[in-house]
Scaffold this active site. Structure first.
Site, PDB file in Angstrom:
ATOM      1  N   CYS A 124       6.717  -4.310   6.825  1.00 38.88           N
ATOM      2  CA  CYS A 124       5.639  -4.315   6.348  1.00 38.88           C
ATOM      3  C   CYS A 124       4.560  -3.200   6.524  1.00 38.88           C
ATOM      4  CB  CYS A 124       5.124  -5.203   6.127  1.00 38.88           C
ATOM      5  SG  CYS A 124       3.846  -5.596   4.310  1.00 38.88           S
ATOM      6  N   CYS A 181       5.406   2.406   2.450  1.00 42.44           N
ATOM      7  CA  CYS A 181       5.546   1.368   2.490  1.00 42.44           C
ATOM      8  C   CYS A 181       7.130   0.874   2.773  1.00 42.44           C
ATOM      9  CB  CYS A 181       5.082   0.537   0.851  1.00 42.44           C
ATOM     10  SG  CYS A 181       6.075  -0.381   0.262  1.00 42.44           S
TER      11      CYS A 181
HETATM   12  N1  DGL Z   1       6.872  -3.654   2.418  1.00 43.18           N
HETATM   13  C1  DGL Z   1       5.925  -3.682   2.020  1.00 43.18           C
HETATM   14  C2  DGL Z   1       5.210  -2.715   2.649  1.00 43.18           C
HETATM   15  O1  DGL Z   1       5.188  -1.993   3.725  1.00 43.18           O
HETATM   16  C3  DGL Z   1       4.935  -4.093   0.960  1.00 43.18           C
HETATM   17  C4  DGL Z   1       5.214  -4.156  -0.796  1.00 43.18           C
HETATM   18  C5  DGL Z   1       4.466  -4.876  -0.860  1.00 43.18           C
HETATM   19  O2  DGL Z   1       5.241  -6.388  -1.214  1.00 43.18           O
HETATM   20  O3  DGL Z   1       4.023  -4.954  -1.740  1.00 43.18           O
HETATM   21  O4  DGL Z   1       4.240  -2.202   1.837  1.00 43.18           O
END
Ligand code: DGL
Length: 251
Positions: A72, A179
């Site tokens: 993430c 993301c």
């Molecule tokens: N998948 C996550 C990222 O790479 C976060 C998405 C979220 O929960 O806002 O930032």
């Protein structure tokens, strides 16, 4: 014996990281921790993210993890420093928007960085941005997008992309998917922006993880395909597990 690799995200988006990792480390055992109860991470404060990540890491360590992948961008930007300071005996492998990759391979083309608000505003990303800025970059906080992807509502997704990315049509050539949820909707982004070139940090992370395991002598020596355990934190019945395995197959 600690023989698992822990990997976590605010939901199933981190599957885009795991599928790259599996290409280079198929014999490892993985525990994928989908923290949907705390989704989204993108608009939470640094303190909240640190607290959430700390709890997840404790759980993963209890579950015999020898290395932890923060799949993430938001959690990596806000919590990796804290986690590395607190848990000094375990390697943390973090992801960041692949902006350096743009600098190295396609510097002259105009670029759109798509990420959560938390990532775009983070100190970690801003340092990266200043270092590799090609002066033709648009930074866009895709508020709510990870949520829509998590939900899996195609109609909402197409509407969101059209109304939020429309202004970049014809203006950008490179698109950084900052993301881990966004590579899941690469085709839909392409439908709006046309034939752009995508940059995603997951394959680089996978190679880095392999290098770390080799250096630390942590590679699983068993010569057979590893096991993947999926955990979702939501108490509501949902189809996350099913979708996670569907996405995992798409590589
Ligand atoms: N998948 C996550 C990222 O790479 C976060 C998405 C979220 O929960 O806002 O930032």
């Amino acid at each position: 014996m600690q023989n698992n690799i822990g990997i976590f995200d605010s939901g199933i988006g981190g599957v885009t990281v795991l599928r790259e990792i599996l290409k280079v480390l198929p014999n490892e055992n993985y525990i994928y921790y989908s923290d949907s109860i705390n989704n989204p991470y993108g608009d939470k404060s640094d303190e909240e993210i640190i607290k959430i990540c700390d709890k997840i890491v404790q759980k993963l360590i209890e579950n015999e993890c020898k290395a932890i992948v923060i799949a993430c961008n938001t959690a990596s930007a806000k919590a990796v420093k804290f986690l590395r300071n607190k848990y000094t005996n375990i390697p943390f492998i973090a992801i960041e928007p692949a902006y350096k990759m743009v600098h190295d391979y396609n510097y002259n083309e105009p670029t759109l960085v798509m990420a959560t608000k938390g990532t775009i505003e983070s100190e970690k990303f801003n340092l990266l941005y200043k270092k590799y800025n090609n002066h033709k970059t648009y930074l866009y906080s895709c508020v709510g997008l990870a949520d829509i992807i998590e939900e899996g509502n195609q109609e909402k997704l197409e509407k969101y992309l059209k109304s939020n990315l429309g202004i970049y049509i014809g203006k950008v050539y490179n698109v950084v998917l900052g993301c881990t949820h966004y590579p899941l909707v690469q085709q839909e982004i392409k439908k709006v922006l046309g034939d752009v070139k995508f940059f995603n940090g997951a394959s680089r992370l996978a190679i880095h993880l392999k290098e770390i395991l080799e250096t630390e002598n942590l590679i699983n020596q068993e010569n057979k395909c590893g096991k993947i355990t999926f955990i979702d934190t939501s108490k509501q019945p949902n189809n996350k597990q099913e979708r996670f395995y569907q996405f995992l197959k798409q590589y």
